[in-house]
Design an enzyme around this catalytic site. Structure first.
Site, PDB file in Angstrom:
ATOM      1  N   SER A   1       0.875  -1.368  -0.110  1.00 10.29           N
ATOM      2  CA  SER A   1       0.017  -0.069   0.151  1.00 10.29           C
ATOM      3  C   SER A   1       0.762   1.210   0.079  1.00 10.29           C
ATOM      4  CB  SER A   1      -0.984  -0.165   1.209  1.00 10.29           C
ATOM      5  OG  SER A   1      -1.621   1.176   1.446  1.00 10.29           O
TER       6      SER A   1
ATOM      7  N   TYR B   1      -2.402  -1.705  10.122  1.00  8.86           N
ATOM      8  CA  TYR B   1      -2.311  -1.728   8.725  1.00  8.86           C
ATOM      9  C   TYR B   1      -0.992  -1.136   8.102  1.00  8.86           C
ATOM     10  CZ  TYR B   1      -4.050  -0.909   3.984  1.00  8.86           C
ATOM     11  OH  TYR B   1      -4.278  -0.958   2.449  1.00  8.86           O
TER      12      TYR B   1
HETATM   13  N1  LIG Z   1      -8.401   0.370  -1.691  1.00  9.41           N
HETATM   14  C1  LIG Z   1      -7.313   1.032  -1.470  1.00  9.41           C
HETATM   15  O1  LIG Z   1      -7.182   2.395  -1.617  1.00  9.41           O
HETATM   16  C2  LIG Z   1      -6.013   0.287  -1.291  1.00  9.41           C
HETATM   17  C3  LIG Z   1      -4.713   1.084  -1.157  1.00  9.41           C
HETATM   18  C4  LIG Z   1      -3.763   0.297  -0.947  1.00  9.41           C
HETATM   19  C5  LIG Z   1      -3.700  -1.089  -0.710  1.00  9.41           C
HETATM   20  N2  LIG Z   1      -4.954  -1.549  -0.893  1.00  9.41           N
HETATM   21  C6  LIG Z   1      -4.815  -3.069  -0.956  1.00  9.41           C
HETATM   22  O2  LIG Z   1      -5.363  -3.716  -2.102  1.00  9.41           O
HETATM   23  C7  LIG Z   1      -5.887  -5.065  -1.731  1.00  9.41           C
HETATM   24  C8  LIG Z   1      -7.286  -5.243  -1.992  1.00  9.41           C
HETATM   25  O3  LIG Z   1      -8.042  -4.363  -1.183  1.00  9.41           O
HETATM   26  P1  LIG Z   1      -9.411  -3.591  -1.743  1.00  9.41           P
HETATM   27  O4  LIG Z   1      -9.051  -2.148  -1.728  1.00  9.41           O
HETATM   28  O5  LIG Z   1      -9.705  -4.196  -2.997  1.00  9.41           O
HETATM   29  O6  LIG Z   1     -10.476  -3.889  -0.685  1.00  9.41           O
HETATM   30  P2  LIG Z   1     -11.752  -4.770  -0.845  1.00  9.41           P
HETATM   31  O7  LIG Z   1     -12.378  -5.009   0.634  1.00  9.41           O
HETATM   32  O8  LIG Z   1     -12.772  -4.361  -1.803  1.00  9.41           O
HETATM   33  O9  LIG Z   1     -11.330  -6.448  -1.353  1.00  9.41           O
HETATM   34  C9  LIG Z   1     -10.642  -7.143  -0.478  1.00  9.41           C
HETATM   35  C10 LIG Z   1     -11.343  -8.736  -0.437  1.00  9.41           C
HETATM   36  O10 LIG Z   1     -10.316  -9.327   0.278  1.00  9.41           O
HETATM   37  C11 LIG Z   1     -11.263 -10.309   0.873  1.00  9.41           C
HETATM   38  N3  LIG Z   1     -10.636 -11.022   2.150  1.00  9.41           N
HETATM   39  C12 LIG Z   1     -10.574 -10.096   3.339  1.00  9.41           C
HETATM   40  N4  LIG Z   1      -9.990 -10.936   4.188  1.00  9.41           N
HETATM   41  C13 LIG Z   1      -9.743 -11.960   3.390  1.00  9.41           C
HETATM   42  C14 LIG Z   1      -8.992 -13.391   4.060  1.00  9.41           C
HETATM   43  N5  LIG Z   1      -8.732 -13.656   5.572  1.00  9.41           N
HETATM   44  N6  LIG Z   1      -8.823 -14.244   3.305  1.00  9.41           N
HETATM   45  C15 LIG Z   1      -9.491 -14.329   2.164  1.00  9.41           C
HETATM   46  N7  LIG Z   1      -9.968 -13.156   1.404  1.00  9.41           N
HETATM   47  C16 LIG Z   1      -9.979 -12.189   2.255  1.00  9.41           C
HETATM   48  C17 LIG Z   1     -12.425  -9.643   0.981  1.00  9.41           C
HETATM   49  O11 LIG Z   1     -13.501 -10.608   1.166  1.00  9.41           O
HETATM   50  C18 LIG Z   1     -12.475  -8.752  -0.320  1.00  9.41           C
HETATM   51  O12 LIG Z   1     -13.126  -9.671  -1.122  1.00  9.41           O
HETATM   52  C19 LIG Z   1      -5.501  -5.049   0.041  1.00  9.41           C
HETATM   53  O13 LIG Z   1      -4.385  -5.713   0.499  1.00  9.41           O
HETATM   54  C20 LIG Z   1      -5.456  -3.567   0.448  1.00  9.41           C
HETATM   55  O14 LIG Z   1      -4.788  -3.431   1.656  1.00  9.41           O
HETATM   56  C21 LIG Z   1      -6.253  -1.134  -1.056  1.00  9.41           C
END
Ligand SMILES: NC(=O)c1ccc[n+]([C@@H]2O[C@H](COP(=O)([O-])OP(=O)(O)OC[C@H]3O[C@@H](n4cnc5c(N)ncnc54)[C@H](O)[C@@H]3O)[C@@H](O)[C@H]2O)c1
Length: 291
Positions: A155, A168
């Site tokens: 991230s 986080y």
């Molecule tokens: N959205 C942002 O701005 C952002 C920024 C930086 C990094 N990220 C990272 O991107 C990745 C995806 O996040 P996102 O933003 O798409 O969020 P999101 O909540 O839309 O999707 C995350 C998915 O992970 C699944 N999940 C959660 N815990 C789990 C587990 N224990 N086992 C299996 N699946 C699990 C959830 O059910 C969900 O479908 C994450 O690692 C997040 O930290 C997101």
């Protein structure tokens, strides 16, 4: 309509991934779904995993609609034995695994003094433990493929710390350290596996809402401040279309880049943290007070 559905568009087919087997965790929503569909459009065969069977089923239908062969598994990435079993199943199904996207993740939005031990443990178990579990289970298969690629999603908070996200930020800084260590090991031992750490800035997904849902499901009291914080994230910070973010990531993977910083804002803050390595916490503390 959930937040991540709003901007779904078509990714271009590059042709360079045709026939490859790609594993995506957290494929049931947001960035994971966009990565899965982007990989499907590039001709990959997919093994998708998520805790949420409903979101996973939707992604599967969309990936199959663009012609991909898809297998899926309901999986908790924090469960080491389950992840090992998943890796064995994927290898048995396809006979080979080329790419792993360790994407599943959760946010936790409280200050250290307010966060429960359970909340801290959970964020570390999913965001860091999940990446370690997935990497350890799939790495032998990536090596055996002769053309492997490990992609771990950190991230912007793996580069820049901020108040209220202690677990986080800790997990995402650690994902960077872990991933760079694995890259060094692959290089040192001449294994045919490219390794990439990804640092996205704010992407329009369900991650902030999911953190509130999770807190509620664990019986935590949600304060007005928690709700305001999530509303602020949704309206002001998580703005990039997940399809655009996935496209940047998949292009970076195709170019075998070791480090991908996603979004202009994230790239600016990345430059700032390298130029002024001690300025980050003061900057984000100021931002936290002001907003
Ligand atoms: N959205 C942002 O701005 C952002 C920024 C930086 C990094 N990220 C990272 O991107 C990745 C995806 O996040 P996102 O933003 O798409 O969020 P999101 O909540 O839309 O999707 C995350 C998915 O992970 C699944 N999940 C959660 N815990 C789990 C587990 N224990 N086992 C299996 N699946 C699990 C959830 O059910 C969900 O479908 C994450 O690692 C997040 O930290 C997101």
């Amino acid at each position: 309509m959930s937040r991540e559905d709003s901007g779904e568009r078509v990714l271009g087919r590059t042709g360079q991934s045709i026939g490859k087997v790609a594993v995506v965790t957290g494929a049931g929503s947001g960035l994971g779904r966009a990565l899965a569909i982007g990989l499907a459009r590039r001709g990959c065969r997919l093994a998708l995993a998520d805790l949420d069977p409903h979101g996973l089923a939707i992604t599967r239908i969309r990936a199959e609609a663009v012609g991909a062969t898809v297998s899926d598994a309901v999986l908790d990435v924090a469960d080491r034995d389950a992840v090992r079993g998943f890796a064995a199943d994927v290898a048995a199904t396809y006979g080979v695994v080329h790419q792993l996207y360790n994407n599943a993740g959760i946010a936790g939005g409280r200050r250290l003094l307010e966060a429960s031990d359970e909340e801290l443990d959970l964020v570390l178990a999913v965001n860091l433990g999940g990446v370690v579990n997935g990497t350890k289970a799939f790495l032998p298969h990536l090596i055996a493929s002769g053309d492997g690629h490990l992609v771990n999603i950190s991230s912007l908070n793996g580069l820049l710390a901020q108040p209220g996200l202690s677990a986080y930020c800790t997990s995402k800084f650690a994902v960077r350290g872990f991933t760079e260590t694995v890259r060094a090991e692959m290089l040192a031992d001449h294994h045919p596996v490219a390794v990439t750490v990804v640092h996205p800035g704010g992407v329009r997904t369900n991650i902030a809402n999911a953190s509130l849902d999770l807190a509620r499901s664990r019986g935590q009291t949600i304060t007005a401040r928690d709700e305001e914080r999530v509303a602020y994230y949704n309206s002001r910070l998580l703005t990039m279309d997940p399809v655009d973010a996935a496209e940047i990531i998949l292009r970076g993977v195709a170019a075998r880049r070791p480090r991908i910083v996603v979004g202009a804002g994230a790239r600016r803050l990345d430059r700032l943290t390298r130029l002024l390595p001690t300025a980050g916490p003061a900057l984000t503390a100021w931002f936290d007070r002001r907003y």
